[in-house]
Design an enzyme around this catalytic site. Structure first.
Site, mmCIF file in Angstrom:
data_model
loop_
_atom_site.group_PDB
_atom_site.id
_atom_site.type_symbol
_atom_site.label_atom_id
_atom_site.label_comp_id
_atom_site.label_asym_id
_atom_site.label_seq_id
_atom_site.Cartn_x
_atom_site.Cartn_y
_atom_site.Cartn_z
ATOM 1 N N HIS A 169 1.937 4.351 -2.942
ATOM 2 C CA HIS A 169 1.978 5.804 -2.717
ATOM 3 C C HIS A 169 3.323 6.377 -3.159
ATOM 4 O O HIS A 169 3.382 7.443 -3.788
ATOM 5 C CB HIS A 169 1.772 6.117 -1.237
ATOM 6 C CG HIS A 169 0.355 5.999 -0.774
ATOM 7 N ND1 HIS A 169 -0.736 6.187 -1.599
ATOM 8 C CD2 HIS A 169 -0.167 5.725 0.463
ATOM 9 C CE1 HIS A 169 -1.846 6.034 -0.909
ATOM 10 N NE2 HIS A 169 -1.536 5.747 0.343
ATOM 11 N N HIS A 175 0.834 -1.207 0.000
ATOM 12 C CA HIS A 175 0.000 0.000 0.000
ATOM 13 C C HIS A 175 0.869 1.257 0.000
ATOM 14 O O HIS A 175 0.668 2.174 -0.811
ATOM 15 C CB HIS A 175 -0.914 -0.025 1.230
ATOM 16 C CG HIS A 175 -1.899 1.095 1.283
ATOM 17 N ND1 HIS A 175 -3.254 0.901 1.117
ATOM 18 C CD2 HIS A 175 -1.742 2.432 1.504
ATOM 19 C CE1 HIS A 175 -3.877 2.071 1.212
ATOM 20 N NE2 HIS A 175 -2.981 3.010 1.470
ATOM 21 N N GLU A 176 1.845 1.294 0.891
ATOM 22 C CA GLU A 176 2.685 2.492 1.007
ATOM 23 C C GLU A 176 3.642 2.636 -0.177
ATOM 24 O O GLU A 176 3.948 3.752 -0.604
ATOM 25 C CB GLU A 176 3.466 2.462 2.323
ATOM 26 C CG GLU A 176 2.610 2.295 3.563
ATOM 27 C CD GLU A 176 1.441 3.261 3.659
ATOM 28 O OE1 GLU A 176 1.544 4.385 3.131
ATOM 29 O OE2 GLU A 176 0.415 2.881 4.254
#
Length: 228
Positions: free
Chosen positions: A134, A130-131
């Protein structure tokens, strides 16, 4: 085990988690893609830190992408991770998107070792994926993180591409209301939740923002050919 020893063990567990996940093909691919498009990742790109003041604190996040400036952004770079060299990204001694001085102006990912321990996240690779999505988006598009529209797009992509909305994770959360449309409903729900927790977007109609951005951002699967 004393409290100090327990804290030290939690830190070691977090570092072991990162090293283990760096062997995952999807995570390794994302790291290489971030460097390939011009954003070198300097150690410590991953940092294990304690995020709770006390055991009764309610956690705001498990991990967070930290904003900063990529040195050499838009310059041609060669990936230093071709041999899975974990030390490239980690340092053993040492809200979803944050601004912090801990990285001295450099981007990176904070993992909340105490939250991970408390909520049994030790084998959840979607935390890193997820990160990293980003980070990839930040490098690729230089996102305006103060725009709720762009933040919604980033959260839609991260939820859709990290695997966190797969059947197994949704069933563990008790969110299975049927298979039809479940995946997209999960992405919308989790993206909206992230915006609701953002100090920038609190109090706004974030479900409407996510809905408006959904089609374009959900269909953007870069750097993957398709969703994991």
């Amino acid at each position: 085990m004393s409290e100090r020893e327990a804290i030290h063990q939690t830190h070691k567990n977090c570092i072991s988690f990162v090293k283990k996940q760096l062997q995952d093909p999807a995570i390794n691919f994302l790291l290489q893609e971030i460097e390939r498009i011009g954003c070198p990742l300097k150690a410590p790109f991953f940092r294990c830190e304690r995020c709770l003041s006390s055991s009764t604190d309610a956690p705001r996040f498990t991990a967070a992408y930290v904003l900063g400036s990529f040195d050499g952004h838009n310059e041609s770079t060669t990936s230093t991770n071709s041999n899975n060299n974990n030390s490239t990204y980690t340092n053993d001694n040492d809200e979803d998107v944050l601004s912090t001085s801990n990285f001295f102006g450099k981007p990176g990912i904070v993992l909340c070792e105490d939250v991970m321990e408390k909520y049994k996240k030790a084998d959840d690779k979607t935390v890193l994926l997820h990160e990293l999505i980003h980070a990839y988006d930040d490098c690729r598009a230089m996102i305006n993180w103060k725009s709720c529209d762009q933040l919604a797009c980033a959260e839609i992509r991260a939820s859709a591409l990290s695997g966190e909305c797969d059947f197994l994770y949704e069933s563990r959360r008790g969110k299975m209301d049927g298979l039809r449309g479940q995946f997209m409903n999960c992405v919308k729900r989790r993206a909206t939740l992230s915006l609701n927790q953002s100090s920038l977007c609190q109090g706004q109609n974030n479900a409407k923002t996510v809905e408006a951005m959904f089609k374009t951002c959900f269909n953007d699967t870069e750097p993957f050919v398709k969703r994991i």
